[in-house]
Design an enzyme around this catalytic site. Structure first.
Site, PDB file in Angstrom:
ATOM      1  N   HIS A 306       1.347  -8.762   4.072  1.00 46.23           N
ATOM      2  CA  HIS A 306       2.218  -9.740   4.742  1.00 46.23           C
ATOM      3  C   HIS A 306       3.181  -9.009   5.652  1.00 46.23           C
ATOM      4  CE1 HIS A 306       5.011 -13.086   5.325  1.00 46.23           C
ATOM      5  NE2 HIS A 306       4.030 -13.846   4.923  1.00 46.23           N
ATOM      6  N   ASP A 363      -2.133 -17.139   0.683  1.00 46.77           N
ATOM      7  CA  ASP A 363      -3.520 -17.587   0.890  1.00 46.77           C
ATOM      8  C   ASP A 363      -4.494 -17.073  -0.152  1.00 46.77           C
ATOM      9  OD1 ASP A 363      -2.682 -17.146   4.275  1.00 46.77           O
ATOM     10  OD2 ASP A 363      -3.097 -19.072   3.311  1.00 46.77           O
TER      11      ASP A 363
HETATM   12  C1  SDX Z   1       0.136 -16.046   6.397  1.00 49.50           C
HETATM   13  O1  SDX Z   1       4.230 -14.589   8.746  1.00 49.50           O
HETATM   14  C2  SDX Z   1       4.124 -15.463   7.791  1.00 49.50           C
HETATM   15  O2  SDX Z   1       5.085 -15.881   7.168  1.00 49.50           O
HETATM   16  C3  SDX Z   1       2.708 -15.963   7.543  1.00 49.50           C
HETATM   17  C4  SDX Z   1       2.513 -16.879   6.325  1.00 49.50           C
HETATM   18  C5  SDX Z   1       3.217 -18.212   6.495  1.00 49.50           C
HETATM   19  O3  SDX Z   1       3.540 -18.846   5.466  1.00 49.50           O
HETATM   20  O4  SDX Z   1       3.352 -18.679   7.663  1.00 49.50           O
HETATM   21  O5  SDX Z   1       3.009 -16.229   5.158  1.00 49.50           O
HETATM   22  C6  SDX Z   1       1.027 -17.196   6.118  1.00 49.50           C
HETATM   23  O6  SDX Z   1      -0.324 -15.903   7.504  1.00 49.50           O
HETATM   24  C7  SDX Z   1      -0.103 -15.016   5.306  1.00 49.50           C
HETATM   25  C8  SDX Z   1      -1.003 -13.834   5.771  1.00 49.50           C
HETATM   26  C9  SDX Z   1      -2.475 -14.290   5.732  1.00 49.50           C
HETATM   27  N1  SDX Z   1      -3.323 -13.234   6.345  1.00 49.50           N
HETATM   28  C10 SDX Z   1      -4.156 -12.484   5.586  1.00 49.50           C
HETATM   29  O7  SDX Z   1      -4.208 -12.525   4.355  1.00 49.50           O
HETATM   30  C11 SDX Z   1      -5.057 -11.550   6.398  1.00 49.50           C
HETATM   31  C12 SDX Z   1      -5.087 -10.160   5.750  1.00 49.50           C
HETATM   32  N2  SDX Z   1      -3.760  -9.534   5.927  1.00 49.50           N
HETATM   33  C13 SDX Z   1      -3.544  -8.738   7.078  1.00 49.50           C
HETATM   34  O8  SDX Z   1      -4.394  -8.821   8.154  1.00 49.50           O
HETATM   35  C14 SDX Z   1      -2.119  -8.276   7.317  1.00 49.50           C
HETATM   36  O9  SDX Z   1      -1.609  -7.892   6.119  1.00 49.50           O
HETATM   37  C15 SDX Z   1      -1.172  -9.254   8.005  1.00 49.50           C
HETATM   38  C16 SDX Z   1      -1.738  -9.737   9.278  1.00 49.50           C
HETATM   39  C17 SDX Z   1      -0.871 -10.400   7.098  1.00 49.50           C
HETATM   40  C18 SDX Z   1       0.131  -8.499   8.285  1.00 49.50           C
HETATM   41  O10 SDX Z   1      -0.165  -7.492   9.165  1.00 49.50           O
HETATM   42  P1  SDX Z   1       0.965  -6.511   9.764  1.00 49.50           P
HETATM   43  O11 SDX Z   1       2.309  -6.872   9.252  1.00 49.50           O
HETATM   44  O12 SDX Z   1       0.779  -6.449  11.250  1.00 49.50           O
HETATM   45  O13 SDX Z   1       0.641  -5.162   9.091  1.00 49.50           O
HETATM   46  P2  SDX Z   1      -0.379  -4.093   9.669  1.00 49.50           P
HETATM   47  O14 SDX Z   1      -1.615  -4.765  10.160  1.00 49.50           O
HETATM   48  O15 SDX Z   1       0.365  -3.205  10.601  1.00 49.50           O
HETATM   49  O16 SDX Z   1      -0.777  -3.272   8.326  1.00 49.50           O
HETATM   50  C19 SDX Z   1       0.009  -2.188   7.864  1.00 49.50           C
HETATM   51  C20 SDX Z   1      -1.000  -1.279   7.154  1.00 49.50           C
HETATM   52  C21 SDX Z   1      -2.176  -0.890   8.056  1.00 49.50           C
HETATM   53  O17 SDX Z   1      -2.677   0.344   7.561  1.00 49.50           O
HETATM   54  P3  SDX Z   1      -2.203   1.749   8.329  1.00 49.50           P
HETATM   55  O18 SDX Z   1      -2.510   1.551   9.803  1.00 49.50           O
HETATM   56  O19 SDX Z   1      -0.722   1.861   8.033  1.00 49.50           O
HETATM   57  O20 SDX Z   1      -3.048   2.811   7.684  1.00 49.50           O
HETATM   58  O21 SDX Z   1      -1.596  -1.975   6.028  1.00 49.50           O
HETATM   59  C22 SDX Z   1      -2.995  -2.137   6.275  1.00 49.50           C
HETATM   60  C23 SDX Z   1      -3.219  -1.932   7.755  1.00 49.50           C
HETATM   61  O22 SDX Z   1      -4.543  -1.469   8.003  1.00 49.50           O
HETATM   62  N3  SDX Z   1      -3.326  -3.512   5.840  1.00 49.50           N
HETATM   63  C24 SDX Z   1      -4.428  -3.855   5.189  1.00 49.50           C
HETATM   64  C25 SDX Z   1      -4.309  -5.234   4.959  1.00 49.50           C
HETATM   65  N4  SDX Z   1      -3.155  -5.691   5.478  1.00 49.50           N
HETATM   66  C26 SDX Z   1      -2.558  -4.607   6.025  1.00 49.50           C
HETATM   67  N5  SDX Z   1      -5.499  -3.119   4.777  1.00 49.50           N
HETATM   68  C27 SDX Z   1      -6.478  -3.826   4.135  1.00 49.50           C
HETATM   69  N6  SDX Z   1      -6.418  -5.160   3.843  1.00 49.50           N
HETATM   70  C28 SDX Z   1      -5.365  -5.880   4.253  1.00 49.50           C
HETATM   71  N7  SDX Z   1      -5.322  -7.190   3.996  1.00 49.50           N
END
Ligand code: SDX
Length: 427
Positions: A306, A363
């Protein structure tokens, strides 16, 4: 004594006031930055940038706190109804019985959708994704309700708000019934708000409506948990589209489009598809954990991570408990719930997830409940939109009443500097 931030650029110092919120959050007010220094900030994804001051929802990502207008999500999910939470988010206070009755009466008075809207729905193939259908139908409402477009007075806003709260559940139900080849039906104004949603979605054309308490209580709680979440992607979209004064319904339609994405609200559908894939692959979660950690693999653990929560998403905790309760009440043994719990356990003990503060989000478990309630998988994000509706409305209203300027970010240009035109023979 208000705090000041000092910035030094090329030996010259610039001072900016620091804004402090009621929860002691600090922000540097850079409204005068470009005018005084000819410099802007750069922050892709706005990870460090506040777009507004808001009094609606507070969340603390480090402590896993979420409150709507000061009330904790735990108490609201346990003690309030979704319609009460709609009133709270939009008008700022929990309603008295008299206020709630009038609010519901005004909504029921607006819960008929123009019959011509069915012709727009007819134009979609059954294979159309429900989020695309819902975004289109929501925008189409503008054509049938022109007086609700660009409203400035609180009185006109109230009329537009009860209109969309009355009509949106009908559009949600029609979107699902179109896919299920069921006739489009209407609600019953003698029913409660969420009861009516259940009736419109599930009543069979050849049966009388039967109240399903388990469904209604589970859905009411899920809608509350999704109702608002400060400046997330879709809410920011509603606020920026609304800032051009294109009206509430068009702004909501844009919010639905933003929520559709699998990185945002679309994740609840992607989680179930991921869990089904793990089950079909024999249930070995470790293979999928390795894929999620592999930088060369685009696979992500959907429902994990998140932007703000670097601790447990408080909603995920409540939904996980509710999933056990609902499946227990319905006598459903769903193997993907066990797969989900196993995946969560392995991930939370893995250094990759621990070091990046990746926990289950809202989710991760919600789809398991929707599935147990008989809602089709590609309707899950529509249910998220139904829950988020009052939050989007409240945020749009706050932005419009706050007379916020049109949203228009700057950029740093990295393209060609000036160059002379080349004729075709010179290219
Ligand atoms: C919602 O914003 C809100 O409030 C949203 C929400 C709401 O109520 O409106 O809460 C609802 O959208 C919840 C999120 C639902 N999405 C998912 O579950 C999709 C999977 N999650 C990710 O894609 C990710 O965690 C996000 C998009 C939710 C957040 O992404 P960020 O904040 O941009 O973080 P990032 O992509 O920069 O990740 C940081 C690190 C990275 O690794 P490094 O580059 O540091 O090595 O964490 C890793 C990412 O690769 N990472 C994951 C991951 N999420 C982050 N690795 C594997 N699986 C994941 N799910």
């Amino acid at each position: 004594m208000s705090k000041i931030a000092t910035l030094e650029i090329d030996g010259k110092k610039y001072e900016f006031p620091i804004v402090e919120g009621t929860e002691n959050e600090l922000a540097i007010d850079i409204k005068s930055l470009r005018a005084s220094s000819n410099v802007i900030t750069l922050d892709p994804g706005y990870k460090n940038t506040g777009s507004c001051e808001s009094a609606i929802t507070f969340l603390d990502g480090e402590k896993g706190i979420l409150r709507y207008r000061g009330y904790s999500i735990e108490e609201l999910a346990d003690k309030a109804s979704f319609l009460e939470v709609c009133f709270l988010l939009i008008f700022g206070e929990l309603p008295t019985q008299e206020e709630l009755s009038k609010f519901h009466k005004d909504i029921k008075g607006q819960s008929i959708v123009d019959e011509d809207m069915k012709r727009i729905l007819d134009g979609f193939p059954k294979s159309a994704h429900p989020m695309g259908v819902l975004a289109s139908l929501t925008n189409a409402l503008v054509a049938f309700n022109p007086s609700s477009v660009n409203v400035d007075s609180e009185e006109d806003m109230y009329k537009a708000i009860v209109k969309i709260l009355g009509k949106f559940p009908v559009l949600v139900a029609w979107t699902m019934r179109k896919k299920m080849s069921l006739p489009l039906n209407y609600g019953d104004t003698s029913l409660g708000y969420v009861e009516n949603i259940h009736k419109m979605m599930f009543q069979q054309p050849n049966e009388d409506y039967k109240v399903d308490r388990t469904f209604i209580e589970a859905l009411d709680k899920l809608l509350i948990l999704h109702a608002d979440h400060e400046q997330n992607c879709s809410t920011s979209t509603v606020r920026i589209v609304g800032s051009s004064h294109s009206g509430l319904f068009a702004s909501l339609s844009a919010g639905i489009a933003a929520l559709w994405g699998p990185l945002h609200g679309g994740a609840n559908q992607a989680v179930i598809e991921m869990l089904e894939a793990i089950k079909a692959d024999g249930g070995d979660t470790s293979k999928f954990i390795l894929k999620a950690k592999d930088k060369n693999d685009p696979f992500r653990l959907m429902g994990f991570g998140h932007r703000v929560y670097k601790n447990f998403d408080p909603r995920a905790k409540i939904i996980k408990k509710a999933a056990d309760e609902v499946l227990g009440e319905l006598g459903i043994e769903d193997p993907i719930l066990d797969i989900a719990k196993g995946l969560e356990k392995v991930a939370l003990e893995d250094e990759y997830f621990i070091s990046r503060n990746l926990y289950p989000n809202v989710d991760f478990y919600s789809g398991i409940i929707y599935r147990a309630l008989g809602i089709p998988t590609d309707m899950f994000t529509v249910m998220f939109a139904l829950g988020r509706l009052p939050g989007w409305i409240a945020q749009w209203k706050e932005m419009r009443l706050g007379k916020e300027p049109i949203g228009r970010p700057r950029q740093v240009y990295t393209g060609y500097t000036h160059r002379a035109f080349k004729t075709r023979s010179e290219r």
